[in-house]
Design a protein around this motif. Structure first.
Motif, PDB file in Angstrom:
ATOM      1  N   UNK A  38       0.867  -1.176   0.000  1.00  0.00           N
ATOM      2  CA  UNK A  38       0.000   0.000   0.000  1.00  0.00           C
ATOM      3  C   UNK A  38       0.903   1.225   0.000  1.00  0.00           C
ATOM      4  N   UNK A  39       0.840   1.992  -1.079  1.00  0.00           N
ATOM      5  CA  UNK A  39       1.735   3.135  -1.249  1.00  0.00           C
ATOM      6  C   UNK A  39       1.131   4.401  -0.654  1.00  0.00           C
ATOM      7  N   UNK A  40       1.839   4.986   0.296  1.00  0.00           N
ATOM      8  CA  UNK A  40       1.454   6.261   0.899  1.00  0.00           C
ATOM      9  C   UNK A  40       1.813   7.382  -0.067  1.00  0.00           C
ATOM     10  N   UNK A  41       1.271   8.581   0.156  1.00  0.00           N
ATOM     11  CA  UNK A  41       1.569   9.705  -0.756  1.00  0.00           C
ATOM     12  C   UNK A  41       3.062   9.976  -0.952  1.00  0.00           C
ATOM     13  N   UNK A  42       3.861   9.866   0.112  1.00  0.00           N
ATOM     14  CA  UNK A  42       5.303  10.129  -0.031  1.00  0.00           C
ATOM     15  C   UNK A  42       5.961   9.079  -0.929  1.00  0.00           C
ATOM     16  N   UNK A  43       5.548   7.835  -0.763  1.00  0.00           N
ATOM     17  CA  UNK A  43       6.097   6.761  -1.595  1.00  0.00           C
ATOM     18  C   UNK A  43       5.654   6.924  -3.046  1.00  0.00           C
ATOM     19  N   UNK A  44       4.421   7.366  -3.238  1.00  0.00           N
ATOM     20  CA  UNK A  44       3.930   7.600  -4.605  1.00  0.00           C
ATOM     21  C   UNK A  44       4.791   8.640  -5.312  1.00  0.00           C
ATOM     22  N   UNK A  45       5.124   9.698  -4.606  1.00  0.00           N
ATOM     23  CA  UNK A  45       5.945  10.756  -5.207  1.00  0.00           C
ATOM     24  C   UNK A  45       7.307  10.209  -5.617  1.00  0.00           C
ATOM     25  N   UNK A  46       7.913   9.397  -4.785  1.00  0.00           N
ATOM     26  CA  UNK A  46       9.225   8.825  -5.098  1.00  0.00           C
ATOM     27  C   UNK A  46       9.133   7.890  -6.297  1.00  0.00           C
ATOM     28  N   UNK A  47       8.106   7.041  -6.323  1.00  0.00           N
ATOM     29  CA  UNK A  47       7.935   6.118  -7.450  1.00  0.00           C
ATOM     30  C   UNK A  47       7.725   6.897  -8.736  1.00  0.00           C
ATOM     31  N   UNK A  48       6.899   7.915  -8.688  1.00  0.00           N
ATOM     32  CA  UNK A  48       6.656   8.727  -9.891  1.00  0.00           C
ATOM     33  C   UNK A  48       7.941   9.402 -10.371  1.00  0.00           C
ATOM     34  N   UNK A  49       8.750   9.872  -9.429  1.00  0.00           N
ATOM     35  CA  UNK A  49      10.023  10.495  -9.788  1.00  0.00           C
ATOM     36  C   UNK A  49      10.939   9.491 -10.476  1.00  0.00           C
ATOM     37  N   UNK A  50      11.072   8.310  -9.903  1.00  0.00           N
ATOM     38  CA  UNK A  50      11.951   7.282 -10.476  1.00  0.00           C
ATOM     39  C   UNK A  50      11.466   6.892 -11.868  1.00  0.00           C
ATOM     40  N   UNK A  51      10.183   6.642 -12.024  1.00  0.00           N
ATOM     41  CA  UNK A  51       9.640   6.252 -13.329  1.00  0.00           C
ATOM     42  C   UNK A  51       9.823   7.392 -14.333  1.00  0.00           C
ATOM     43  N   UNK A  53      12.204   9.734 -14.315  1.00  0.00           N
ATOM     44  CA  UNK A  53      13.618   9.809 -14.687  1.00  0.00           C
ATOM     45  C   UNK A  53      14.004   8.688 -15.641  1.00  0.00           C
ATOM     46  N   UNK A  54      13.462   7.517 -15.417  1.00  0.00           N
ATOM     47  CA  UNK A  54      13.735   6.406 -16.335  1.00  0.00           C
ATOM     48  C   UNK A  54      13.125   6.693 -17.709  1.00  0.00           C
ATOM     49  N   UNK A  55      11.961   7.340 -17.724  1.00  0.00           N
ATOM     50  CA  UNK A  55      11.275   7.589 -18.996  1.00  0.00           C
ATOM     51  C   UNK A  55      12.006   8.604 -19.870  1.00  0.00           C
ATOM     52  N   UNK A  56      12.878   9.424 -19.266  1.00  0.00           N
ATOM     53  CA  UNK A  56      13.653  10.357 -20.090  1.00  0.00           C
ATOM     54  C   UNK A  56      14.992   9.762 -20.500  1.00  0.00           C
ATOM     55  N   UNK A  57      15.156   8.479 -20.226  1.00  0.00           N
ATOM     56  CA  UNK A  57      16.325   7.778 -20.726  1.00  0.00           C
ATOM     57  C   UNK A  57      17.466   7.589 -19.752  1.00  0.00           C
ATOM     58  N   UNK A  58      17.273   7.956 -18.496  1.00  0.00           N
ATOM     59  CA  UNK A  58      18.349   7.747 -17.535  1.00  0.00           C
ATOM     60  C   UNK A  58      18.434   6.282 -17.147  1.00  0.00           C
ATOM     61  N   UNK A  59      19.638   5.806 -16.955  1.00  0.00           N
ATOM     62  CA  UNK A  59      19.846   4.431 -16.531  1.00  0.00           C
ATOM     63  C   UNK A  59      19.508   4.303 -15.045  1.00  0.00           C
ATOM     64  N   UNK A  60      19.351   3.090 -14.612  1.00  0.00           N
ATOM     65  CA  UNK A  60      19.100   2.855 -13.185  1.00  0.00           C
ATOM     66  C   UNK A  60      20.257   3.408 -12.362  1.00  0.00           C
ATOM     67  N   UNK A  61      21.477   3.213 -12.838  1.00  0.00           N
ATOM     68  CA  UNK A  61      22.646   3.708 -12.125  1.00  0.00           C
ATOM     69  C   UNK A  61      22.629   5.232 -12.013  1.00  0.00           C
ATOM     70  N   UNK A  62      22.246   5.900 -13.085  1.00  0.00           N
ATOM     71  CA  UNK A  62      22.173   7.360 -13.058  1.00  0.00           C
ATOM     72  C   UNK A  62      21.094   7.834 -12.077  1.00  0.00           C
ATOM     73  N   UNK A  63      19.953   7.161 -12.085  1.00  0.00           N
ATOM     74  CA  UNK A  63      18.878   7.522 -11.161  1.00  0.00           C
ATOM     75  C   UNK A  63      19.340   7.299  -9.725  1.00  0.00           C
ATOM     76  N   UNK A  64      19.991   6.175  -9.473  1.00  0.00           N
ATOM     77  CA  UNK A  64      20.506   5.916  -8.132  1.00  0.00           C
ATOM     78  C   UNK A  64      21.480   7.011  -7.705  1.00  0.00           C
ATOM     79  N   UNK A  65      22.357   7.405  -8.618  1.00  0.00           N
ATOM     80  CA  UNK A  65      23.325   8.455  -8.307  1.00  0.00           C
ATOM     81  C   UNK A  65      22.655   9.786  -7.995  1.00  0.00           C
ATOM     82  N   UNK A  66      21.661  10.147  -8.792  1.00  0.00           N
ATOM     83  CA  UNK A  66      20.946  11.402  -8.556  1.00  0.00           C
ATOM     84  C   UNK A  66      20.248  11.408  -7.209  1.00  0.00           C
ATOM     85  N   UNK A  67      19.597  10.300  -6.890  1.00  0.00           N
ATOM     86  CA  UNK A  67      18.787  10.255  -5.678  1.00  0.00           C
ATOM     87  C   UNK A  67      19.600  10.010  -4.417  1.00  0.00           C
TER      88      UNK A  67
END
Length: 90
Positions: A38-51, A53-67
């Motif tokens: 069950x995703x709380x609002x804060x978790x939803x925001x993080x998931x949306x951010x990750x998705x 960032x991935x949708x603009x072509x960033x790799x998982x490693x790049x997303x991990x580095x940014x976050x």
């Protein structure tokens, strides 16, 4: 929001969301009595951010580095990364 609903709303699979949770990109959501995620609002925001960032072509490693980079502005770090990628392409 349950994982299936979230995945559908973001255009990804539940497997993708579980993977992001396993590798630490998104925090483990709370669990209902039936063990459903069950995703709380804060978790939803993080998931949306990750998705996003991935949708603009960033790799998982790049997303991990940014976050995982402490302090500073996420926008500034993202712009720096995108600028670096543009320079490498020219």
């Amino acid at each position: 929001m349950l994982i299936g609903e979230l995945a559908k709303s973001l255009g990804v699979t539940t497997k993708t969301l579980r993977h992001y949770e396993e590798i630490g990109l998104v925090p483990a959501p709370a669990r209902a009595d039936n063990t459903y995620r069950v995703y709380a609002p804060e978790a939803l925001a993080r998931v949306r951010l990750v998705v996003g960032l991935r949708s603009i072509g960033l790799s998982i490693e790049q997303v991990q580095g940014l976050l995982s980079a402490g302090g500073g502005d996420l926008r500034a770090r993202l712009l720096g990364l995108l600028d670096q990628q543009l320079q490498e392409m020219s």
